[in-house]
Design a protein around this motif. Structure first.
Motif, PDB file in Angstrom:
ATOM      1  N   THR A 130     -59.147  35.234  28.344  1.00  0.00           N
ATOM      2  CA  THR A 130     -60.124  36.306  28.239  1.00  0.00           C
ATOM      3  C   THR A 130     -61.321  35.957  27.360  1.00  0.00           C
ATOM      4  OG1 THR A 130     -58.359  37.895  28.596  1.00  0.00           O
ATOM      5  CG2 THR A 130     -60.402  38.747  27.695  1.00  0.00           C
ATOM      6  N   LEU A 131     -61.105  35.462  26.165  1.00  0.00           N
ATOM      7  CA  LEU A 131     -62.215  35.185  25.263  1.00  0.00           C
ATOM      8  C   LEU A 131     -63.082  34.040  25.786  1.00  0.00           C
ATOM      9  CD1 LEU A 131     -63.595  36.178  22.768  1.00  0.00           C
ATOM     10  CD2 LEU A 131     -62.127  34.707  21.393  1.00  0.00           C
ATOM     11  N   GLN A 132     -62.467  33.021  26.355  1.00  0.00           N
ATOM     12  CA  GLN A 132     -63.251  31.923  26.927  1.00  0.00           C
ATOM     13  C   GLN A 132     -64.101  32.437  28.084  1.00  0.00           C
ATOM     14  OE1 GLN A 132     -60.623  28.665  27.873  1.00  0.00           O
ATOM     15  NE2 GLN A 132     -59.992  28.416  25.738  1.00  0.00           N
ATOM     16  N   ARG A 133     -63.512  33.267  28.931  1.00  0.00           N
ATOM     17  CA  ARG A 133     -64.249  33.837  30.055  1.00  0.00           C
ATOM     18  C   ARG A 133     -65.418  34.667  29.549  1.00  0.00           C
ATOM     19  NH1 ARG A 133     -60.304  36.034  32.609  1.00  0.00           N
ATOM     20  NH2 ARG A 133     -60.402  38.066  31.640  1.00  0.00           N
ATOM     21  N   VAL A 135     -67.081  34.446  26.721  1.00  0.00           N
ATOM     22  CA  VAL A 135     -68.126  33.600  26.150  1.00  0.00           C
ATOM     23  C   VAL A 135     -68.913  32.892  27.249  1.00  0.00           C
ATOM     24  CG1 VAL A 135     -68.546  31.553  24.737  1.00  0.00           C
ATOM     25  CG2 VAL A 135     -66.989  33.314  23.921  1.00  0.00           C
ATOM     26  N   VAL A 136     -68.230  32.332  28.237  1.00  0.00           N
ATOM     27  CA  VAL A 136     -68.915  31.628  29.329  1.00  0.00           C
ATOM     28  C   VAL A 136     -69.825  32.585  30.084  1.00  0.00           C
ATOM     29  CG1 VAL A 136     -68.586  30.433  31.544  1.00  0.00           C
ATOM     30  CG2 VAL A 136     -67.184  29.808  29.563  1.00  0.00           C
ATOM     31  N   ILE A 137     -69.339  33.772  30.394  1.00  0.00           N
ATOM     32  CA  ILE A 137     -70.146  34.748  31.134  1.00  0.00           C
ATOM     33  C   ILE A 137     -71.367  35.160  30.323  1.00  0.00           C
ATOM     34  CG2 ILE A 137     -70.184  37.139  31.971  1.00  0.00           C
ATOM     35  CD1 ILE A 137     -67.268  36.685  32.894  1.00  0.00           C
ATOM     36  N   LEU A 138     -71.148  35.544  29.073  1.00  0.00           N
ATOM     37  CA  LEU A 138     -72.257  36.027  28.261  1.00  0.00           C
ATOM     38  C   LEU A 138     -73.274  34.928  27.976  1.00  0.00           C
ATOM     39  CD1 LEU A 138     -70.290  38.279  25.761  1.00  0.00           C
ATOM     40  CD2 LEU A 138     -71.766  39.041  27.626  1.00  0.00           C
ATOM     41  N   ARG A 139     -72.792  33.720  27.732  1.00  0.00           N
ATOM     42  CA  ARG A 139     -73.693  32.626  27.342  1.00  0.00           C
ATOM     43  C   ARG A 139     -74.404  32.016  28.549  1.00  0.00           C
ATOM     44  NH1 ARG A 139     -77.187  30.194  25.599  1.00  0.00           N
ATOM     45  NH2 ARG A 139     -77.168  28.392  24.251  1.00  0.00           N
ATOM     46  N   HIS A 140     -73.656  31.680  29.599  1.00  0.00           N
ATOM     47  CA  HIS A 140     -74.260  30.965  30.722  1.00  0.00           C
ATOM     48  C   HIS A 140     -74.724  31.865  31.853  1.00  0.00           C
ATOM     49  CE1 HIS A 140     -73.929  26.916  29.311  1.00  0.00           C
ATOM     50  NE2 HIS A 140     -72.678  27.121  28.960  1.00  0.00           N
ATOM     51  N   LEU A 153     -69.230  39.913  20.528  1.00  0.00           N
ATOM     52  CA  LEU A 153     -67.779  39.715  20.458  1.00  0.00           C
ATOM     53  C   LEU A 153     -67.235  39.836  19.031  1.00  0.00           C
ATOM     54  CD1 LEU A 153     -67.373  36.787  22.999  1.00  0.00           C
ATOM     55  CD2 LEU A 153     -67.015  39.235  23.377  1.00  0.00           C
ATOM     56  N   LYS A 154     -68.129  40.043  18.077  1.00  0.00           N
ATOM     57  CA  LYS A 154     -67.748  40.196  16.669  1.00  0.00           C
ATOM     58  C   LYS A 154     -66.912  39.012  16.178  1.00  0.00           C
ATOM     59  CE  LYS A 154     -67.922  45.208  16.697  1.00  0.00           C
ATOM     60  NZ  LYS A 154     -67.224  46.455  16.442  1.00  0.00           N
ATOM     61  N   CYS A 155     -67.465  37.823  16.382  1.00  0.00           N
ATOM     62  CA  CYS A 155     -66.830  36.601  15.895  1.00  0.00           C
ATOM     63  C   CYS A 155     -67.932  35.657  15.436  1.00  0.00           C
ATOM     64  CB  CYS A 155     -65.939  35.966  16.958  1.00  0.00           C
ATOM     65  SG  CYS A 155     -66.799  35.459  18.453  1.00  0.00           S
ATOM     66  N   SER A 156     -67.547  34.582  14.782  1.00  0.00           N
ATOM     67  CA  SER A 156     -68.550  33.650  14.263  1.00  0.00           C
ATOM     68  C   SER A 156     -69.184  32.846  15.398  1.00  0.00           C
ATOM     69  CB  SER A 156     -67.908  32.696  13.261  1.00  0.00           C
ATOM     70  OG  SER A 156     -67.078  31.771  13.930  1.00  0.00           O
ATOM     71  N   GLU A 157     -70.360  32.291  15.118  1.00  0.00           N
ATOM     72  CA  GLU A 157     -71.022  31.445  16.104  1.00  0.00           C
ATOM     73  C   GLU A 157     -70.185  30.193  16.380  1.00  0.00           C
ATOM     74  OE1 GLU A 157     -75.329  30.865  15.846  1.00  0.00           O
ATOM     75  OE2 GLU A 157     -75.364  32.542  14.424  1.00  0.00           O
ATOM     76  N   GLY A 158     -69.490  29.702  15.362  1.00  0.00           N
ATOM     77  CA  GLY A 158     -68.607  28.547  15.552  1.00  0.00           C
ATOM     78  C   GLY A 158     -67.488  28.856  16.529  1.00  0.00           C
ATOM     79  N   THR A 159     -66.936  30.055  16.434  1.00  0.00           N
ATOM     80  CA  THR A 159     -65.887  30.477  17.365  1.00  0.00           C
ATOM     81  C   THR A 159     -66.434  30.561  18.782  1.00  0.00           C
ATOM     82  OG1 THR A 159     -64.741  31.698  15.619  1.00  0.00           O
ATOM     83  CG2 THR A 159     -64.243  32.328  17.890  1.00  0.00           C
ATOM     84  N   VAL A 160     -67.658  31.087  18.918  1.00  0.00           N
ATOM     85  CA  VAL A 160     -68.291  31.166  20.232  1.00  0.00           C
ATOM     86  C   VAL A 160     -68.444  29.762  20.812  1.00  0.00           C
ATOM     87  CG1 VAL A 160     -70.450  31.709  21.448  1.00  0.00           C
ATOM     88  CG2 VAL A 160     -69.495  33.337  19.796  1.00  0.00           C
ATOM     89  N   LYS A 161     -68.939  28.827  20.003  1.00  0.00           N
ATOM     90  CA  LYS A 161     -69.143  27.457  20.480  1.00  0.00           C
ATOM     91  C   LYS A 161     -67.825  26.800  20.890  1.00  0.00           C
ATOM     92  CE  LYS A 161     -73.323  26.734  17.771  1.00  0.00           C
ATOM     93  NZ  LYS A 161     -73.923  26.039  16.630  1.00  0.00           N
ATOM     94  N   THR A 162     -66.786  27.044  20.111  1.00  0.00           N
ATOM     95  CA  THR A 162     -65.477  26.473  20.428  1.00  0.00           C
ATOM     96  C   THR A 162     -64.959  27.009  21.761  1.00  0.00           C
ATOM     97  OG1 THR A 162     -64.925  26.176  18.098  1.00  0.00           O
ATOM     98  CG2 THR A 162     -63.080  26.272  19.641  1.00  0.00           C
ATOM     99  N   HIS A 163     -65.025  28.326  21.939  1.00  0.00           N
ATOM    100  CA  HIS A 163     -64.529  28.925  23.185  1.00  0.00           C
ATOM    101  C   HIS A 163     -65.407  28.531  24.377  1.00  0.00           C
ATOM    102  CE1 HIS A 163     -61.132  31.164  21.701  1.00  0.00           C
ATOM    103  NE2 HIS A 163     -61.865  31.592  20.688  1.00  0.00           N
ATOM    104  N   LEU A 164     -66.690  28.377  24.136  1.00  0.00           N
ATOM    105  CA  LEU A 164     -67.585  27.939  25.201  1.00  0.00           C
ATOM    106  C   LEU A 164     -67.230  26.518  25.639  1.00  0.00           C
ATOM    107  CD1 LEU A 164     -70.042  28.523  26.961  1.00  0.00           C
ATOM    108  CD2 LEU A 164     -71.468  27.641  25.106  1.00  0.00           C
ATOM    109  N   PHE A 165     -67.041  25.632  24.674  1.00  0.00           N
ATOM    110  CA  PHE A 165     -66.679  24.243  24.987  1.00  0.00           C
ATOM    111  C   PHE A 165     -65.365  24.197  25.762  1.00  0.00           C
ATOM    112  CE2 PHE A 165     -64.276  20.408  23.903  1.00  0.00           C
ATOM    113  CZ  PHE A 165     -65.145  19.429  24.366  1.00  0.00           C
TER     114      PHE A 165
END
Length: 182
Positions: A130-133, A135-140, A153-165
């Motif tokens: 769910t969280l990876q999905r 992040v991918v949807i919102l970012r890309h 998503l109320k998380c750090s930018e580092g967490t977003v980058k990790t889930h995006l990767f």
């Protein structure tokens, strides 16, 4: 009123001006629908989620402090409602439909008999955690910045980058078969 600034509309809507809120809805409805559709992958469900998001936004407008943009705040509402809808659907499918049946339904062919690329991508996207999905949807797909996704998503930018990767890596693996078929 259509030329009013976002801040003016929010202020007027907080004061009870339904016309001002209607303008906000008109300005943000398509984006709310697009975000919802990216998660739920169904037009009717996306419309329901977008409408529910505006109902919740209207009810919660008095508590909107303006610490972020209205669009970011609304995005967060749409995302949360969409994720809830996806979880409900996954729970239902887990109880009633086998994975192979769901996959057969989602992997239709295009008009020319070739596999429908969009259906394959959407299927692979919906198989992500769910969280990876999200992040991918919102970012890309929605084109939001890492900072905006972080706020939604109320998380750090580092967490977003990790889930995006991780999400993009899984999508590449899941869709590798398309490259070999082509």
């Amino acid at each position: 009123m259509a030329a009013a600034t976002e801040e003016q509309l929010i202020s007027e809507a907080k004061a009870g001006d339904q016309g001002a809120f209607k303008v906000l809805v008109e300005r943000h409805m398509q984006q709310a629908y697009n975000v919802a559709y990216g998660f739920v992958n169904d037009h009717a469900s996306a419309e329901d989620v977008a409408q529910e998001a505006f109902i919740r936004a209207f009810r919660s407008l008095p508590s909107f402090r303006g610490e972020c943009e209205f669009a970011t705040w609304l995005h967060r509402i749409v995302t949360n409602l969409s994720l809830n809808r996806v979880k409900q659907r996954q729970s239902y499918f887990a109880r009633h439909v086998s994975l192979s049946e769901a996959t057969e339904k989602a992997s239709g062919d295009g008009e020319d008999g070739q596999p429908d690329l969009r259906a394959h991508i959407e299927q692979a996207l919906h198989e992500l955690p769910t969280l990876q999905r999200a992040v991918v949807i919102l970012r890309h797909l929605d084109g939001l910045s890492t900072r905006q996704v972080s706020a939604i998503l109320k998380c750090s930018e580092g967490t977003v980058k990790t889930h995006l990767f991780r999400g993009m890596k899984k999508l590449r693996v899941k869709l590798e078969y398309l490259r070999t078929e082509a």
